[in-house]
Design a protein around this motif. Sequence first.
Motif, mmCIF file in Angstrom:
data_model
loop_
_atom_site.group_PDB
_atom_site.id
_atom_site.type_symbol
_atom_site.label_atom_id
_atom_site.label_comp_id
_atom_site.label_asym_id
_atom_site.label_seq_id
_atom_site.Cartn_x
_atom_site.Cartn_y
_atom_site.Cartn_z
ATOM 1 N N GLU A 13 0.829 -1.209 0.000
ATOM 2 C CA GLU A 13 0.000 0.000 0.000
ATOM 3 C C GLU A 13 0.861 1.256 0.000
ATOM 4 O OE1 GLU A 13 -3.158 2.521 -0.105
ATOM 5 O OE2 GLU A 13 -3.102 0.358 -0.457
ATOM 6 N N THR A 14 1.977 1.228 0.721
ATOM 7 C CA THR A 14 2.879 2.391 0.764
ATOM 8 C C THR A 14 3.464 2.663 -0.614
ATOM 9 O OG1 THR A 14 3.434 1.872 3.053
ATOM 10 C CG2 THR A 14 4.933 3.344 1.855
ATOM 11 N N LYS A 15 3.915 1.599 -1.290
ATOM 12 C CA LYS A 15 4.449 1.787 -2.639
ATOM 13 C C LYS A 15 3.373 2.324 -3.574
ATOM 14 C CE LYS A 15 8.054 -1.751 -2.324
ATOM 15 N NZ LYS A 15 8.559 -3.036 -2.861
ATOM 16 N N SER A 16 2.154 1.867 -3.368
ATOM 17 C CA SER A 16 1.047 2.363 -4.192
ATOM 18 C C SER A 16 0.846 3.855 -3.992
ATOM 19 C CB SER A 16 -0.230 1.599 -3.854
ATOM 20 O OG SER A 16 -1.334 2.123 -4.557
ATOM 21 N N VAL A 17 1.020 4.318 -2.744
ATOM 22 C CA VAL A 17 0.886 5.755 -2.459
ATOM 23 C C VAL A 17 1.899 6.555 -3.253
ATOM 24 C CG1 VAL A 17 1.166 7.517 -0.677
ATOM 25 C CG2 VAL A 17 -0.134 5.442 -0.186
ATOM 26 N N PHE A 18 3.141 6.095 -3.262
ATOM 27 C CA PHE A 18 4.173 6.832 -3.981
ATOM 28 C C PHE A 18 3.968 6.765 -5.488
ATOM 29 C CE2 PHE A 18 6.564 5.821 0.029
ATOM 30 C CZ PHE A 18 6.550 7.118 0.512
ATOM 31 N N ARG A 19 3.432 5.617 -5.963
ATOM 32 C CA ARG A 19 3.092 5.556 -7.385
ATOM 33 C C ARG A 19 2.000 6.563 -7.728
ATOM 34 N NH1 ARG A 19 3.753 -0.120 -6.777
ATOM 35 N NH2 ARG A 19 1.496 -0.351 -6.474
ATOM 36 N N ARG A 20 1.024 6.679 -6.847
ATOM 37 C CA ARG A 20 -0.034 7.668 -7.073
ATOM 38 C C ARG A 20 0.539 9.080 -7.085
ATOM 39 N NH1 ARG A 20 -3.237 4.258 -3.718
ATOM 40 N NH2 ARG A 20 -2.880 5.595 -1.907
ATOM 41 N N TYR A 21 1.515 9.304 -6.207
ATOM 42 C CA TYR A 21 2.155 10.629 -6.201
ATOM 43 C C TYR A 21 2.783 10.928 -7.556
ATOM 44 C CZ TYR A 21 5.859 14.051 -5.648
ATOM 45 O OH TYR A 21 6.686 15.116 -5.838
ATOM 46 N N ARG A 22 3.523 9.938 -8.111
ATOM 47 C CA ARG A 22 4.143 10.158 -9.413
ATOM 48 C C ARG A 22 3.082 10.370 -10.495
ATOM 49 N NH1 ARG A 22 7.785 6.307 -7.194
ATOM 50 N NH2 ARG A 22 6.601 4.570 -8.090
ATOM 51 N N SER A 23 1.984 9.626 -10.378
ATOM 52 C CA SER A 23 0.899 9.804 -11.352
ATOM 53 C C SER A 23 0.285 11.192 -11.234
ATOM 54 C CB SER A 23 -0.180 8.736 -11.135
ATOM 55 O OG SER A 23 0.348 7.441 -11.340
ATOM 56 N N ILE A 24 0.121 11.655 -9.999
ATOM 57 C CA ILE A 24 -0.450 12.996 -9.781
ATOM 58 C C ILE A 24 0.454 14.066 -10.370
ATOM 59 C CG2 ILE A 24 -0.984 14.722 -7.999
ATOM 60 C CD1 ILE A 24 -2.012 12.367 -6.285
ATOM 61 N N MET A 25 1.768 13.928 -10.170
ATOM 62 C CA MET A 25 2.696 14.915 -10.729
ATOM 63 C C MET A 25 2.637 14.898 -12.257
ATOM 64 S SD MET A 25 3.950 16.572 -8.249
ATOM 65 C CE MET A 25 5.139 17.506 -9.198
ATOM 66 N N ALA A 26 2.533 13.696 -12.849
ATOM 67 C CA ALA A 26 2.440 13.619 -14.314
ATOM 68 C C ALA A 26 1.146 14.255 -14.808
ATOM 69 C CB ALA A 26 2.530 12.159 -14.769
ATOM 70 N N LEU A 27 0.052 13.957 -14.112
ATOM 71 C CA LEU A 27 -1.224 14.558 -14.497
ATOM 72 C C LEU A 27 -1.196 16.073 -14.313
ATOM 73 C CD1 LEU A 27 -3.763 11.958 -13.043
ATOM 74 C CD2 LEU A 27 -3.297 12.430 -15.454
ATOM 75 N N THR A 28 -0.533 16.518 -13.258
ATOM 76 C CA THR A 28 -0.422 17.967 -13.018
ATOM 77 C C THR A 28 0.334 18.643 -14.156
ATOM 78 O OG1 THR A 28 -0.424 17.592 -10.635
ATOM 79 C CG2 THR A 28 0.369 19.728 -11.404
ATOM 80 N N TYR A 29 1.405 17.994 -14.616
ATOM 81 C CA TYR A 29 2.155 18.575 -15.735
ATOM 82 C C TYR A 29 1.307 18.587 -16.999
ATOM 83 C CZ TYR A 29 5.852 19.556 -19.048
ATOM 84 O OH TYR A 29 6.602 20.124 -20.038
ATOM 85 N N LEU A 30 0.566 17.493 -17.221
ATOM 86 C CA LEU A 30 -0.311 17.444 -18.391
ATOM 87 C C LEU A 30 -1.366 18.542 -18.303
ATOM 88 C CD1 LEU A 30 -1.210 16.030 -20.986
ATOM 89 C CD2 LEU A 30 -2.591 14.488 -19.588
ATOM 90 N N LEU A 31 -1.928 18.730 -17.102
ATOM 91 C CA LEU A 31 -2.915 19.792 -16.903
ATOM 92 C C LEU A 31 -2.293 21.159 -17.167
ATOM 93 C CD1 LEU A 31 -5.742 20.679 -16.016
ATOM 94 C CD2 LEU A 31 -4.919 20.653 -13.648
#
Length: 674
Positions: A13-31
Motif C-alpha cells: 500500500e505504501t508503494k502504491s501511495v508513492f506511485r499515485r504521487y508520481r501519477s499525480i505529478m504527471a497529471l499535473t504537468y499534463l494539466l
Amino acid sequence: MGGVNTATGDETETKSVFRRYRSIMALTYLLSLVIAVGLSGWLYVINLDSRLDRIAIDVREHKVTLDRIVESSVNFVSGMRLFSENWLRHTSGRLAGDAPLYRALRASEANGFLTLDQLPPGISRDEVGNLTAPWPLVRNEDAFQQEVGMALALNPMFRIIKNAIPNAAWVYYTSESKFINIFPYVESKDFRFTEDLYTHGFYKQGLPKNNPERRQFWSEAYMDEAGKGLMVSLAAPIYREDDFLGTVALDLTLSELNKYISELNYGLGEGFIVNDLSQLLAHPSGDGERVGEVLTGDQGLPFELRGRYEEILAADYTGGYQLFDGYYVFLASMDKAPWRLGYVVPKGVVNAEILWLILPEGVYLLLSLTAMLLVANYLTRKDFIDPSQALVRFIDRRSSGGRVALPQVPDGWRPWIEKVDSAFDSHGQIIALRQELETAHTIQHSALTTDFPDTGQVMMHGMMRAAKTVGGDFYDVIPLGGDRYGIVMADVSGKGIPAALFMMVSRTILRTIAVSGDHPSACLALVNDQLATNNEGSMFVTLFYGVYDASSGQLIYANGGHNPPVVLRADGGTEALPGTGGMALGIMEGLPFAEKTWDLEVGGGLFLYTDGVTEAVDPTLAEYGFDRLLDLLKGRTDRSPTELCTLVVEDIDRFAGTEPQADDITCLALSRKA
C-alpha cells in the motif's frame, strides 16, 4: 513487538501511495500543458478580434477620408450648375457676344470649326479652357450665343476647381448644341468636340429621359478620349428654364484612385473600390490601367473568391467584416458616391501575424509552468517524498528484527526517525510515550480556560475535543480589566505533540502581549514576529483575536487567517463576521495585520470555531460546511453558550456517523445579555 510488524504488511500500500504521487505529478504537468494551450488559444482569440477590429476601423476611416475628397468634387459640380443656371437667367446673348473670347471664337469660323486655338491678347492658356464646335450649324443665334457665353464664363470656376482638386483630370461643359469647353487647355488638334462624346455617361446620364429629377450623378468608368486613361466623371445637367442644354462635369482618373487605394494595405491584404455598376475603379495592381480597359468588381477579388462578387456585396458588414473561403472581407459604402471601399486579407496571413505575436508569450508561459512544477516536484521529493520513503523502508527493516543504521534525512525528519527507532528498541518506551501523551493531554486541557465570564452583561463558554491525545487547537478568554475581555480562537498546523507544543507557546506569547492593552492588530503583529523567530519546524497558527467590551457590546478584532466567526443576531439570523485579510502567524516576520470593529446586538452573540467543525466529514467524505453551521445556529439566541457548544458538537457527531474524527473540534460561544 508483533504489533509493529504490521508495517511489512502495509509495504504494498505504501508503494502504491508513492506511485499515485508520481501519477499525480504527471497529471499535473499534463494539466499545465492544457492550461498553457488554453491560455494561448484565449490570447489568440483576443488578439485576432483586436486585429480585425483595427482593420475594420481603418477601412471606415479611409472611407471617411475618401468621402471628404469626393465631397469637395460634389460641392464644386453643384457650384458650377448653380453658376451656369443663374448666368443664363440674368445674362443676354448680346452681352455674351461682346466678350473678347466670344469674338476670338467667331474669328475661327473660316476654318470650318470654332476653336480658341488663337486666344485674344492678354489671356493665357493657363486661365481658360478651349471651346470647340463644328461650323457652320443651324442654330438660334441668340440662344447659342448666350449658351456659349455661359460656357466661357465658367473658365474662372474651372481654374479654381483644378487648383482645389489637383488630381482632377478635366473640368468641362458639354453642350447639346454640339460644343465643349474643356479645362485645362488643350489644342483642337489634340482634342475637339465629336458626337462620340454623347455616348459617354457624363452626358448620357444627364439627359431628361434618363435623369428627370435633374440630379447630380457619377458616370460609369470609361477610357478618356483626350488621352488620360481610364476615368470616372461626376456631372450635373444644365437647364435654361425647362430646356436641357448640356452637362458640367469633373473627371477623376482611376490611376489617382489607385494611388489612394495603395495606401490601404496595412501589409496584409489588398484594398479596392467598386461602383454600383460592378466596375472595379481602383486596385493596387492597377491591372485596368495596364490593359487599358475597365475591369469588373469580380476581377478585383482573389482567385478563390471569383464568382462570389454579388454574394460578397450582399453580406451584412455591421460587424465590420465577413469571412469567405479563407479570406476576411471588409466593406464600407461611401456616402458621397455610389461606390464601396473594400479590403480583402487572407485568413492565413492574419493568423500567422497573431501567432508570431503570441508565440513568445505562450513559450514563456509554458516554460514558466514547467519550471514551477519541476521546482515543486524537487522540493516535495526532497522534503517529503524521499524522507517518507526512507522512513517506510526504515520501519520495514526494523520490523524484520535487529538494528539498522538511521537513514539520511533532512533535519526536520530526524526527530521522527529517532523516535521510531526508540519505539522499536523497547515496547516499554512505547508505553512510556503513551503515558507522556496522556500527561500532555491533561496539561493541555488544564491550560485551557475554564473560568468563563457569566455576568449581567455577558456569558461565555468554550470546549475542545482533540482528534488525537493532544491537539493543536486552543481557545482563551483573557481578562483585560474592567468589562473588557480578550477572546481567542486558534488552530496550529499539524497534529500531535509538535502542534500541542506550538499551541502552548502561541498561547503563552499571546497572553503576555494581550495584557499590555495594545490593539488586536498590534498584538497579532508582535505574536507573529515572536513565533516566526527560529521557527525551524516551519509551523504556523491561524488565530482570531478580539477585544470585547461587555458594557458597550463593541468588538475590536483582527484575524490571522482563521475561519470567520458567526454573528448571532438578536432576531435569530446568522452571518459571517467580516474578515480583516490577515495571514497565519509564524510564517515570516514583519507581517501587517488589519483590524475591524463590530457592535454585538443585545440578545445576540458570537460563535467562534476551528476548521475541525466545518471540515468534519461523513462516511461519503462530504464536509459539514459553513452553511450548515449557519443554519444550525439560526434562531438559537435563547440557548446559553454552553448549550450552543454542545448543540454544535452533537450535530457534528450525528453528521459524521461512523466516520472517525480527523481534526480537533474546538468552539467558543459568547452571548450579550444587556
